[in-house]
Design a protein around this motif. Structure first.
Motif, PDB file in Angstrom:
ATOM      1  N   LEU A  14      -0.238  10.945  -7.477  1.00 45.86           N
ATOM      2  CA  LEU A  14      -1.408  10.483  -6.719  1.00 45.86           C
ATOM      3  C   LEU A  14      -1.832   9.075  -7.105  1.00 45.86           C
ATOM      4  O   LEU A  14      -2.538   8.413  -6.334  1.00 45.86           O
ATOM      5  N   TRP A  15      -1.407   8.583  -8.265  1.00 48.46           N
ATOM      6  CA  TRP A  15      -1.785   7.231  -8.680  1.00 48.46           C
ATOM      7  C   TRP A  15      -1.108   6.159  -7.814  1.00 48.46           C
ATOM      8  O   TRP A  15      -1.466   4.988  -7.893  1.00 48.46           O
ATOM      9  N   GLY A  16      -0.163   6.559  -6.948  1.00 50.63           N
ATOM     10  CA  GLY A  16       0.441   5.596  -6.043  1.00 50.63           C
ATOM     11  C   GLY A  16      -0.409   5.277  -4.822  1.00 50.63           C
ATOM     12  O   GLY A  16      -0.193   4.259  -4.153  1.00 50.63           O
ATOM     13  N   ILE A  17      -1.393   6.133  -4.542  1.00 49.47           N
ATOM     14  CA  ILE A  17      -2.225   5.929  -3.352  1.00 49.47           C
ATOM     15  C   ILE A  17      -3.092   4.683  -3.528  1.00 49.47           C
ATOM     16  O   ILE A  17      -3.716   4.474  -4.569  1.00 49.47           O
ATOM     17  N   GLY A  18      -3.083   3.855  -2.470  1.00 51.14           N
ATOM     18  CA  GLY A  18      -3.841   2.614  -2.498  1.00 51.14           C
ATOM     19  C   GLY A  18      -3.063   1.427  -3.028  1.00 51.14           C
ATOM     20  O   GLY A  18      -3.535   0.297  -2.942  1.00 51.14           O
ATOM     21  N   GLU A  19      -1.858   1.683  -3.558  1.00 52.41           N
ATOM     22  CA  GLU A  19      -1.040   0.616  -4.125  1.00 52.41           C
ATOM     23  C   GLU A  19      -0.015   0.112  -3.106  1.00 52.41           C
ATOM     24  O   GLU A  19       0.230   0.746  -2.081  1.00 52.41           O
ATOM     25  N   PHE A  79      -8.038  11.606  -9.632  1.00 49.55           N
ATOM     26  CA  PHE A  79      -8.031  11.337  -8.191  1.00 49.55           C
ATOM     27  C   PHE A  79      -9.207  12.052  -7.541  1.00 49.55           C
ATOM     28  O   PHE A  79      -9.417  13.242  -7.754  1.00 49.55           O
ATOM     29  N   GLU A  80      -9.961  11.321  -6.730  1.00 51.19           N
ATOM     30  CA  GLU A  80     -11.170  11.901  -6.140  1.00 51.19           C
ATOM     31  C   GLU A  80     -11.107  12.080  -4.631  1.00 51.19           C
ATOM     32  O   GLU A  80     -11.911  12.830  -4.082  1.00 51.19           O
ATOM     33  N   ASN A  81     -10.176  11.429  -3.951  1.00 52.19           N
ATOM     34  CA  ASN A  81     -10.169  11.433  -2.487  1.00 52.19           C
ATOM     35  C   ASN A  81      -9.321  12.569  -1.920  1.00 52.19           C
ATOM     36  O   ASN A  81      -8.358  12.351  -1.179  1.00 52.19           O
ATOM     37  N   THR A  82      -9.685  13.799  -2.262  1.00 58.94           N
ATOM     38  CA  THR A  82      -8.941  14.945  -1.757  1.00 58.94           C
ATOM     39  C   THR A  82      -9.028  15.046  -0.241  1.00 58.94           C
ATOM     40  O   THR A  82      -8.116  15.572   0.405  1.00 58.94           O
ATOM     41  N   ALA A  83     -10.107  14.529   0.355  1.00 62.18           N
ATOM     42  CA  ALA A  83     -10.265  14.577   1.811  1.00 62.18           C
ATOM     43  C   ALA A  83      -9.099  13.883   2.504  1.00 62.18           C
ATOM     44  O   ALA A  83      -8.653  14.316   3.572  1.00 62.18           O
ATOM     45  N   LEU A  84      -8.589  12.806   1.923  1.00 57.65           N
ATOM     46  CA  LEU A  84      -7.447  12.109   2.502  1.00 57.65           C
ATOM     47  C   LEU A  84      -6.249  13.045   2.617  1.00 57.65           C
ATOM     48  O   LEU A  84      -5.564  13.088   3.639  1.00 57.65           O
ATOM     49  N   LEU A  85      -5.982  13.811   1.569  1.00 64.10           N
ATOM     50  CA  LEU A  85      -4.847  14.734   1.574  1.00 64.10           C
ATOM     51  C   LEU A  85      -5.053  15.861   2.580  1.00 64.10           C
ATOM     52  O   LEU A  85      -4.100  16.330   3.208  1.00 64.10           O
ATOM     53  N   LYS A  86      -6.298  16.282   2.747  1.00 63.09           N
ATOM     54  CA  LYS A  86      -6.581  17.358   3.695  1.00 63.09           C
ATOM     55  C   LYS A  86      -6.442  16.896   5.143  1.00 63.09           C
ATOM     56  O   LYS A  86      -6.243  17.722   6.039  1.00 63.09           O
ATOM     57  N   ASN A  87      -6.540  15.595   5.373  1.00 65.00           N
ATOM     58  CA  ASN A  87      -6.382  15.066   6.724  1.00 65.00           C
ATOM     59  C   ASN A  87      -4.925  15.011   7.174  1.00 65.00           C
ATOM     60  O   ASN A  87      -4.650  14.879   8.375  1.00 65.00           O
ATOM     61  N   LEU A  88      -4.007  15.096   6.246  1.00 68.62           N
ATOM     62  CA  LEU A  88      -2.596  15.023   6.578  1.00 68.62           C
ATOM     63  C   LEU A  88      -2.121  16.323   7.213  1.00 68.62           C
ATOM     64  O   LEU A  88      -2.683  17.393   6.981  1.00 68.62           O
ATOM     65  N   LYS A  89      -1.075  16.219   8.019  1.00 68.79           N
ATOM     66  CA  LYS A  89      -0.502  17.399   8.674  1.00 68.79           C
ATOM     67  C   LYS A  89       0.796  17.763   7.964  1.00 68.79           C
ATOM     68  O   LYS A  89       1.715  16.951   7.864  1.00 68.79           O
ATOM     69  N   TYR A  90       0.850  19.003   7.480  1.00 69.11           N
ATOM     70  CA  TYR A  90       1.999  19.501   6.731  1.00 69.11           C
ATOM     71  C   TYR A  90       2.735  20.563   7.543  1.00 69.11           C
ATOM     72  O   TYR A  90       2.115  21.273   8.342  1.00 69.11           O
ATOM     73  N   PRO A  91       4.031  20.739   7.323  1.00 70.87           N
ATOM     74  CA  PRO A  91       4.713  21.891   7.916  1.00 70.87           C
ATOM     75  C   PRO A  91       4.026  23.185   7.487  1.00 70.87           C
ATOM     76  O   PRO A  91       3.574  23.307   6.341  1.00 70.87           O
ATOM     77  N   ASP A  92       3.954  24.129   8.392  1.00 72.57           N
ATOM     78  CA  ASP A  92       3.180  25.350   8.144  1.00 72.57           C
ATOM     79  C   ASP A  92       3.681  26.157   6.951  1.00 72.57           C
ATOM     80  O   ASP A  92       2.905  26.896   6.331  1.00 72.57           O
ATOM     81  N   CYS A 132      -0.529  21.672  -3.141  1.00 75.23           N
ATOM     82  CA  CYS A 132      -1.646  21.697  -4.077  1.00 75.23           C
ATOM     83  C   CYS A 132      -1.783  20.349  -4.781  1.00 75.23           C
ATOM     84  O   CYS A 132      -0.844  19.549  -4.835  1.00 75.23           O
ATOM     85  N   THR A 133      -2.987  20.098  -5.303  1.00 77.82           N
ATOM     86  CA  THR A 133      -3.208  18.994  -6.224  1.00 77.82           C
ATOM     87  C   THR A 133      -3.272  19.576  -7.631  1.00 77.82           C
ATOM     88  O   THR A 133      -3.785  20.685  -7.833  1.00 77.82           O
ATOM     89  N   ALA A 134      -2.751  18.812  -8.593  1.00 78.82           N
ATOM     90  CA  ALA A 134      -2.622  19.383  -9.930  1.00 78.82           C
ATOM     91  C   ALA A 134      -2.563  18.295 -10.984  1.00 78.82           C
ATOM     92  O   ALA A 134      -2.312  17.120 -10.691  1.00 78.82           O
TER      93      ALA A 134
END
Length: 233
Positions: free
Chosen positions: A147-152, A201-214, A219-221
């Motif tokens: 997750l530390w890659g986000i925003g870079e 990492f605090e922006n879990t909402a960003l991850l929830k906005n993504l569309k994943y295969p069903d 998870c975040t960990a």
């Protein structure tokens, strides 16, 4: 929640061969999942179909290390964690043993965990035709992203990415959807995504906005702490 207990329940039934792909924590996940499985009485083999740091320079917390065909004569009869990989030309590394050897010994272990990808410790990985190297007898795949890659900038944090972009929501959706990225080679119905580094990492909402295969467990960990922070899907 205990990350490794949950991953074991999903992926590590007896006879499992788990392949780890992506970037940002594969080796940590392999070592800690193997240690957990050993602690609950399993015979565990860890290996690679790419390259790992030599055990002379990295602690894999194993009971035995085999770097040649002597592994073929070893029959574990009690809980253990075993590393099998062969010496590379670069003495700092060990690399993939013969696939036929892995196939012949995997039934001696309750679980095999294979690091099937390399990312030079970067949090994201864009693959080539050559990787990841997932053996045909793999039963479960776990894709890892830091997750530390986000925003870079992608040129700083995404191994194999030549474009200079920012790892934002649109890039992450592309990273999920593109056949050469996070889920390349994963097994439909038998796969997970672990977003590692959730302790910072605090922006879990960003991850929830993504569309994943069903069919993917997401998870975040924190692999270092062994904690599952949130189940996204």
């Amino acid at each position: 929640m205990d990350l490794y207990k949950i991953l074991a329940a999903r992926s590590a039934q007896d006879g499992a061969f788990i392949s780890l792909i992506g970037g940002g924590g594969k080796t940590t996940l392999m070592v800690n999942l193997a240690s957990y499985l050993r602690s609950i009485g399993k015979r565990v083999l860890i290996t690679t179909t790419t390259r790992l740091m030599s055990p002379r320079f990295h602690n894999y917390m194993t009971d035995r290390f085999f770097c040649d065909d002597s592994v073929l004569s070893f029959f574990p009869d009690s809980p253990c964690s075993v590393l099998y990989a062969v010496e590379a030309e670069d003495k700092n590394k060990v690399c993939c043993p013969p696939i036929e050897n892995l196939d012949s010994i995997r039934s001696r272990y309750d679980v095999v965990i294979n690091e099937a990808d390399g990312s030079k410790r970067l949090p994201l990985k864009v693959h080539t035709q050559r990787d990841p190297v997932i053996p045909p007898f793999t039963t479960y795949t776990i894709s890892v992203m830091g997750l530390w890659g986000i925003g870079e900038r992608t040129t700083d944090v995404a191994f194999g990415e030549s474009r200079e972009l920012v790892v934002d929501e649109s890039y992450l959706q592309w990273y999920l959807d593109n056949s050469q990225c996070l889920l390349k080679g994963s097994l439909p119905g038998h796969r997970a995504i672990v977003f590692n580094g959730a302790e910072a990492f605090e922006n879990t909402a960003l991850l929830k906005n993504l569309k994943y295969p069903d069919d993917v467990f997401v998870c975040t960990a924190s692999e270092q702490k062994g904690e599952l922070y949130e189940t996204i899907q």
